[in-house]
Design a protein around this motif. Structure first.
Motif, PDB file in Angstrom:
ATOM      1  N   PHE A   3      60.274  44.035 -90.577  1.00 22.98           N
ATOM      2  CA  PHE A   3      60.804  43.804 -91.949  1.00 22.98           C
ATOM      3  C   PHE A   3      62.337  44.354 -92.016  1.00 22.98           C
ATOM      4  CE2 PHE A   3      56.178  45.202 -92.659  1.00 22.98           C
ATOM      5  CZ  PHE A   3      55.979  43.699 -92.974  1.00 22.98           C
ATOM      6  N   ALA A   4      62.857  43.794 -93.120  1.00 26.37           N
ATOM      7  CA  ALA A   4      64.341  44.045 -93.528  1.00 26.37           C
ATOM      8  C   ALA A   4      64.659  45.574 -93.538  1.00 26.37           C
ATOM      9  CB  ALA A   4      65.025  43.539 -94.438  1.00 26.37           C
ATOM     10  N   HIS A   5      65.639  46.143 -93.127  1.00 27.37           N
ATOM     11  CA  HIS A   5      65.826  47.738 -93.248  1.00 27.37           C
ATOM     12  C   HIS A   5      65.266  48.146 -94.763  1.00 27.37           C
ATOM     13  CE1 HIS A   5      69.535  46.696 -95.165  1.00 27.37           C
ATOM     14  NE2 HIS A   5      69.525  47.953 -95.641  1.00 27.37           N
ATOM     15  N   ASP A   6      65.681  47.348 -95.802  1.00 34.96           N
ATOM     16  CA  ASP A   6      65.289  48.256 -97.155  1.00 34.96           C
ATOM     17  C   ASP A   6      63.778  48.097 -97.269  1.00 34.96           C
ATOM     18  OD1 ASP A   6      65.674  45.233 -97.282  1.00 34.96           O
ATOM     19  OD2 ASP A   6      66.112  45.295 -99.386  1.00 34.96           O
ATOM     20  N   THR A   7      63.165  47.052 -96.850  1.00 33.42           N
ATOM     21  CA  THR A   7      61.637  46.953 -96.887  1.00 33.42           C
ATOM     22  C   THR A   7      60.926  48.186 -96.014  1.00 33.42           C
ATOM     23  OG1 THR A   7      61.939  44.536 -97.301  1.00 33.42           O
ATOM     24  CG2 THR A   7      59.568  45.449 -96.234  1.00 33.42           C
ATOM     25  N   GLU A   8      61.506  48.324 -94.719  1.00 30.70           N
ATOM     26  CA  GLU A   8      60.840  49.469 -93.830  1.00 30.70           C
ATOM     27  C   GLU A   8      60.865  50.615 -94.613  1.00 30.70           C
ATOM     28  OE1 GLU A   8      61.766  49.372 -89.958  1.00 30.70           O
ATOM     29  OE2 GLU A   8      61.099  47.361 -89.620  1.00 30.70           O
ATOM     30  N   GLN A   9      62.415  50.697 -95.167  1.00 28.49           N
ATOM     31  CA  GLN A   9      62.609  52.184 -95.968  1.00 28.49           C
ATOM     32  C   GLN A   9      61.785  52.411 -97.049  1.00 28.49           C
ATOM     33  OE1 GLN A   9      64.421  54.189 -94.502  1.00 28.49           O
ATOM     34  NE2 GLN A   9      65.474  55.845 -95.649  1.00 28.49           N
ATOM     35  N   SER A  10      61.906  51.394 -98.006  1.00 29.35           N
ATOM     36  CA  SER A  10      60.874  51.533 -99.073  1.00 29.35           C
ATOM     37  C   SER A  10      59.496  51.768 -98.638  1.00 29.35           C
ATOM     38  CB  SER A  10      61.106  50.195-100.063  1.00 29.35           C
ATOM     39  OG  SER A  10      62.532  50.111-100.393  1.00 29.35           O
ATOM     40  N   LEU A  11      58.666  51.004 -97.869  1.00 21.88           N
ATOM     41  CA  LEU A  11      57.494  51.186 -97.451  1.00 21.88           C
ATOM     42  C   LEU A  11      57.209  52.636 -96.684  1.00 21.88           C
ATOM     43  CD1 LEU A  11      56.890  47.806 -95.282  1.00 21.88           C
ATOM     44  CD2 LEU A  11      55.883  48.537 -97.596  1.00 21.88           C
TER      45      LEU A  11
END
Length: 179
Positions: A3-11
């Motif tokens: 996923f995009a970096h912000d998606t991974e970080q949020s997950l």
């Protein structure tokens, strides 16, 4: 990268926060919330109060439901979280991150920002039909959430400790069967 970096970080932040409720509770002080905030590079308002800590702690069962529900339930909860926060997605760029999405203002309460970022990340997971990347730990004595970002989808345990405990148990069972 799945996923995009912000998606991974949020997950990762959502999984960590949901799992912080598992014994032993790892989110009991404002200092631990500060460490969580810094680890996942949140930006914006920080009250650093017991009330803020309590709001974030109250979010844990909601995140667990979001991360472990089926696709339809997760979609409904995403919509509820976003509507409740009056989310308005916007592209932003700050610190070391290139363009990514924020959906609430930076001075929104921390718990609101965490919930909305988790919901926004789950939009990508749901749309890509990748809920199989979220599961509960395969250790029979553990209820922690597992986020599998591996290429081969092989992650089964929430931590090295759970993985090692199961490997040792399997080894001992093989040894006992061989005797």
């Amino acid at each position: 990268m799945v996923f995009a970096h912000d998606t991974e970080q949020s997950l990762l932040a959502a999984v960590t926060l949901a799992n912080s409720a598992e014994p032993p509770d790892t989110l009991t002080s404002v200092a631990e919330l500060d460490a969580f905030y810094e680890r996942f590079e949140f930006t914006g308002r920080r009250d650093r109060t017991r009330a803020e800590l309590d709001e974030v702690r109250a979010l844990r069962p909601v995140l667990r439901e979001l991360l472990t529900g089926d696709r339809d339930d997760a979609a409904a909860l995403v919509n509820t979280l976003l509507a409740g926060a009056r989310a308005l997605p916007q592209l932003v760029r700050h610190d070391r991150f290139d363009w990514h999405l924020h959906a609430v203002v930076a001075d929104a309460p921390l718990a609101t920002r965490i919930a909305v970022e988790a919901a926004m990340a789950m939009i990508d997971v749901i749309r890509a039909d990748e809920l199989s990347r979220l599961d509960v730990c395969a250790d029979d004595d553990c209820e922690a959430v597992v986020l599998d970002l591996s290429r081969n989808r092989s992650r089964r345990f929430c931590s090295t400790a759970c993985g090692n405990r199961n490997a040792v148990a399997a080894y001992r069972a093989r040894q006992a069967a061989g005797s």
